[in-house]
Design an enzyme around this catalytic site. Structure first.
Site, PDB file in Angstrom:
ATOM      1  N   HIS A 142      -7.363  -6.145   1.174  1.00  0.00           N
ATOM      2  CA  HIS A 142      -6.169  -5.387   1.415  1.00  0.00           C
ATOM      3  C   HIS A 142      -5.282  -5.898   2.423  1.00  0.00           C
ATOM      4  CE1 HIS A 142      -4.116  -1.633   0.181  1.00  0.00           C
ATOM      5  NE2 HIS A 142      -3.970  -1.274   1.338  1.00  0.00           N
ATOM      6  N   SER A 187       0.740  -1.274   0.167  1.00  0.00           N
ATOM      7  CA  SER A 187       0.082   0.027  -0.134  1.00  0.00           C
ATOM      8  C   SER A 187       0.775   1.381   0.017  1.00  0.00           C
ATOM      9  CB  SER A 187      -0.879  -0.153   1.020  1.00  0.00           C
ATOM     10  OG  SER A 187      -1.874   1.007   0.971  1.00  0.00           O
ATOM     11  N   ASP A 195     -10.268  -5.756  -3.107  1.00  0.00           N
ATOM     12  CA  ASP A 195      -9.423  -4.679  -2.125  1.00  0.00           C
ATOM     13  C   ASP A 195     -10.507  -3.392  -2.344  1.00  0.00           C
ATOM     14  OD1 ASP A 195      -8.178  -2.500  -1.478  1.00  0.00           O
ATOM     15  OD2 ASP A 195      -6.197  -3.686  -1.996  1.00  0.00           O
TER      16      ASP A 195
END
Length: 277
Positions: free
Chosen positions: A255, A145, A222
Site C-alpha cells: 500500500h 487509497s 496490500d
C-alpha cells in the site's frame, strides 16, 4: 496567496502554496508542479488526492511524478487531505478528523463547519488553479487509497469536468467497509442512503462512465486489500453496466509509495493521452 516553498525539478518548479479557502473556512495548502512547458502555453492539469494521514507532501516528495509530468507537459496539483488548524474539529485516531477528510461535504456538526473537501476539490481548487497559473480547463484526477476513493467519486459525479480518472488501491465501496462506515456515519449521519453519493461502486452502477478506461492499480500484498479496499466490487459494477475498467492486480506490491512510484509514470501517460486537444 502565499508561496510556501519552491524547488527546481525536472526543468520546472515544484511549488507549495497556501491560500484562504471559502469551502474549508480556513487556509488550504496545495502542491503545484509546473513543468517547463508552462513557460510557453497553458497546460492540462492532473489533480492528485492523497490518502489517510497524508498532506500535500507525500505525493510531491515520494511519488517521483514530476519526471513524467515534465515529459508529457502536465501540471500536477496535490492538495492537503483535509482542513487544518486549531479551530478545525479533530479526532484522536488516524482515520477520522484532520488528515482524513474523505473528500466529502460533511453535514453533521462540528464537522460541517470546515470539512467540505468535495466542494473544495471540485469547484474552488480548479477555479484557483486556472486563475493563477497557466492551466487550461482540461482536467484529470487520480489518487491513492482514501484519495483514490475521492478521485473516483469526483470523476463519476462530474463527468463533464474530468476527461480521465485513475487510482491506486482505492476504497471503492466505502459504504461497505470499516473505514467508510466510520467516516460516513461521523460526517454524514446514519442515513445510509445519503452515503451513496460518495460510494464509487454505487455511482458507477447508477451513472456509468462515458470516457476512456478507468485505470486502477492494486497491490496484491496490500494489507488492506480484503478488509478495506475490495476492488472486485468495482469490477462487478463495471461489468454490470459495461463500463471500461482496467483493473491491474500487481503481485508483490503493498500500500506504500514504493507501489505508487512504480506505476505513476503509466498513470500520467494514461491521463496525458486523454488530455490532448
Amino acid at each position: 496567496m502565499e508561496r510556501v516553498s519552491r524547488q527546481a525539478c525536472f526543468g520546472g518548479w515544484q511549488d507549495v502554496y497556501r491560500f484562504d479557502s471559502k469551502s474549508l473556512a480556513g487556509s488550504a495548502t496545495v502542491g503545484v508542479y509546473l513543468p517547463p512547458q508552462a513557460e510557453q502555453r497553458k497546460l492540462p492539469v492532473l489533480y492528485w488526492l492523497s490518502g489517510l494521514t497524508c498532506t500535500e507532501q507525500n505525493f510531491i516528495s515520494k511519488a517521483g511524478a514530476q519526471r513524467y509530468a515534465a515529459e508529457h507537459g502536465v501540471i500536477l496539483v496535490a492538495p492537503d487531505t483535509s482542513p487544518r488548524g486549531d479551530q478545525v474539529a479533530d479526532a484522536d485516531r488516524y482515520d477520522l478528523g484532520q488528515g482524513a477528510g474523505f473528500y466529502l461535504n460533511a453535514t453533521r456538526q462540528p464537522w460541517a463547519a470546515h470539512y467540505r473537501m468535495y466542494d473544495f476539490v471540485v469547484e474552488e481548487l480548479p477555479g484557483w488553479i486556472e486563475s493563477h497559473f497557466p492551466a487550461s480547463d482540461r482536467r484529470a484526477i487520480s489518487g491513492h487509497s482514501m484519495g483514490g476513493h475521492g478521485a473516483l467519486v469526483i470523476a463519476l459525479r462530474n463527468q463533464s469536468r474530468y476527461r480521465s480518472v485513475s487510482a491506486f488501491a482505492p476504497i471503492v465501496a466505502p459504504t461497505q467497509v470499516p473505514w467508510g462506515e466510520l467516516a460516513f456515519s461521523t460526517y454524514l449521519g446514519e442515513d445510509r442512503l445519503s452515503w451513496q453519493d460518495y460510494d464509487a461502486t454505487a455511482l458507477l452502477t447508477r451513472l456509468g462512465w462515458r470516457h476512456g478506461s478507468i485505470l486502477i492499480d492494486q497491490g496484491e500484498a496490500d494489507d488492506f486489500l480484503d478488509s478495506q479496499l475490495q476492488p472486485q466490487r468495482l469490477r462487478e459494477a463495471a461489468a454490470a453496466v459495461n463500463a471500461p475498467l482496467h483493473l491491474r492486480l500487481q503481485p508483490g506490491y503493498d500500500h506504500s509509495y514504493y507501489f505508487i512510484a512504480s506505476f505513476v509514470g503509466e498513470h500520467i501517460a494514461h491521463h496525458a493521452a486523454a488530455l490532448q486537444d
